[in-house]
Scaffold this motif. Structure first.
Motif, PDB file in Angstrom:
ATOM      1  N   UNK A   1     -38.740  70.262 -25.385  1.00  0.00           N
ATOM      2  CA  UNK A   1     -39.187  70.833 -26.666  1.00  0.00           C
ATOM      3  C   UNK A   1     -39.275  69.743 -27.725  1.00  0.00           C
ATOM      4  N   UNK A   2     -40.473  69.279 -28.062  1.00  0.00           N
ATOM      5  CA  UNK A   2     -40.609  68.268 -29.112  1.00  0.00           C
ATOM      6  C   UNK A   2     -40.503  68.876 -30.506  1.00  0.00           C
ATOM      7  N   UNK A   3     -40.200  68.037 -31.466  1.00  0.00           N
ATOM      8  CA  UNK A   3     -40.084  68.478 -32.855  1.00  0.00           C
ATOM      9  C   UNK A   3     -41.479  68.593 -33.459  1.00  0.00           C
ATOM     10  N   UNK A   4     -42.047  69.774 -33.341  1.00  0.00           N
ATOM     11  CA  UNK A   4     -43.407  69.995 -33.830  1.00  0.00           C
ATOM     12  C   UNK A   4     -43.404  70.509 -35.269  1.00  0.00           C
ATOM     13  N   UNK A   5     -42.287  71.084 -35.718  1.00  0.00           N
ATOM     14  CA  UNK A   5     -42.236  71.675 -37.048  1.00  0.00           C
ATOM     15  C   UNK A   5     -42.255  70.644 -38.152  1.00  0.00           C
ATOM     16  N   UNK A   6     -41.077  70.140 -38.525  1.00  0.00           N
ATOM     17  CA  UNK A   6     -41.019  69.243 -39.673  1.00  0.00           C
ATOM     18  C   UNK A   6     -41.498  67.828 -39.354  1.00  0.00           C
ATOM     19  N   UNK A   7     -41.607  67.453 -38.064  1.00  0.00           N
ATOM     20  CA  UNK A   7     -42.150  66.145 -37.701  1.00  0.00           C
ATOM     21  C   UNK A   7     -43.609  66.252 -37.257  1.00  0.00           C
ATOM     22  N   UNK A   8     -43.876  67.143 -36.305  1.00  0.00           N
ATOM     23  CA  UNK A   8     -45.194  67.180 -35.677  1.00  0.00           C
ATOM     24  C   UNK A   8     -46.319  67.642 -36.581  1.00  0.00           C
ATOM     25  N   UNK A   9     -46.076  68.674 -37.382  1.00  0.00           N
ATOM     26  CA  UNK A   9     -47.150  69.196 -38.238  1.00  0.00           C
ATOM     27  C   UNK A   9     -47.665  68.138 -39.209  1.00  0.00           C
TER      28      UNK A   9
END
Length: 325
Positions: free
Chosen positions: A110-118
């Motif tokens: 599960x990569x950090x898509x929220x506060x990093x990825x977006x």
């Protein structure tokens, strides 16, 4: 691209996407040094109140191009499944048992898509990148709050199949997803500028800094030296294997849009997400000896934040160069 342009790109990505969440986590770390903060209480507030609001508000208000939704979602599920199985098998072969095995699998998959990825995907690929990241968040939440909670609960010393299912259906996030999909399907969403959506948005937005504060507080409590040694195999999987698996997945599943394809690979190569750590604190049990699941996942997150930066930057530069199309 000159060396100066490269340096500017790296610095821009770091300042816009990595430095802000790191500074919030650092604040949590410093707070943990001077005050005894109840991390379990914070994680419970996040899981049962803040996250359901965030998921509902995101699903209801976000518009994603339906033309490639199915293929993107399929690629995301395939990537998560493959990385989870590889990480689970790796930790089992090292003699790991209990909830740590499942925590490690989630940290790798599960990569950090929220506060990093977006912000990274938006910066690199525009609206196509942002839409891909938002869909990634939706798929992740469905996986984490069903299979993630199930396996963490089942892996406990006092866990079992029935108890694990009970915990899954006791999560507000699951119902937030179902209600949001129903509301969106009926086109019955409240006005975006109305009181209901503004309140939900305010509550949901609070989950991101709380996540990062929990990360900082958890790192402060760790025996970092001992934990780092145990987590290096999972960190290696996340940094080195995850990008390769992502490329293989999009090679087999034709997403159809080049910008979306690159955004998917960049998002998959990002650092581990904070949500698995919060779920580990809430649902996993602590062993009588050795590293706890929360400490294990928190260390993987901490190390992959720094380790993934050159990888993500290199992929973005490769995408912009047009060498691989």
């Amino acid at each position: 691209m000159t060396a100066i342009d490269l340096l500017r790109s790296v610095l821009s990505i770091f300042l816009s996407s990595v430095a802000p969440p790191l500074s919030i986590a650092a604040a949590g770390y410093l707070l943990g040094r001077v005050r005894d903060v109840d991390v379990d209480g914070l994680s419970a507030v996040t899981v049962y109140i803040l996250l359901p609001a965030l998921v509902f508000e995101t699903l209801v208000t976000t518009s994603i191009d339906v033309g490639t939704v199915a293929s993107i979602a399929g690629a995301m599920v395939a990537f998560t499944f493959l990385m989870g199985v590889v990480a689970w098998a790796t930790d089992r072969s090292r003699g790991q048992e209990g909830t740590v095995v499942y925590g490690a699998a989630m940290a790798a998959a599960i990569p950090n898509v929220g506060n990093f990825g977006i912000p990274v995907a938006s910066f690199a690929f525009g609206e196509a990148g942002r839409s891909t990241a938002v869909l990634f968040v939706v798929v992740q939440n469905l996986v984490l709050y069903t299979l993630g909670i199930y396996f963490l609960s089942k892996g406990r010393a006092d866990g079992g199949h029935r108890e694990a299912i009970r915990r899954v259906f006791g999560q507000p996030v699951l119902y937030a997803v179902l209600i949001a999909m129903t509301v969106a399907g009926l086109d019955a969403a409240p006005p975006a500028d109305g009181t209901i959506m503004q309140t939900l948005g305010m509550v949901g937005d609070a989950s991101i800094p709380i996540f990062l504060l929990i990360l900082g507080l958890q790192v402060e409590k760790m025996d970092v030296g001992a934990t780092v040694r145990q987590t290096l195999p999972t960190v290696g999987l996340k940094l080195l294997v995850a990008p390769v698996v992502a490329v293989a997945v999009v090679a087999l599943i034709d997403v159809g849009d080049l910008a979306v394809t690159w955004a998917f690979v960049v998002l998959a190569a990002g650092p581990s997400a904070v949500t698995p750590m919060v779920l580990s604190i809430e649902f996993a049990d602590d062993p009588d000896e050795g590293v706890s699941t929360g400490d294990y996942v928190g260390t993987v997150i901490f190390l992959t934040i720094f380790g993934s930066l050159p990888i993500v930057t290199g992929l973005i530069l490769l995408a912009r160069s047009g060498v691989v199309a």
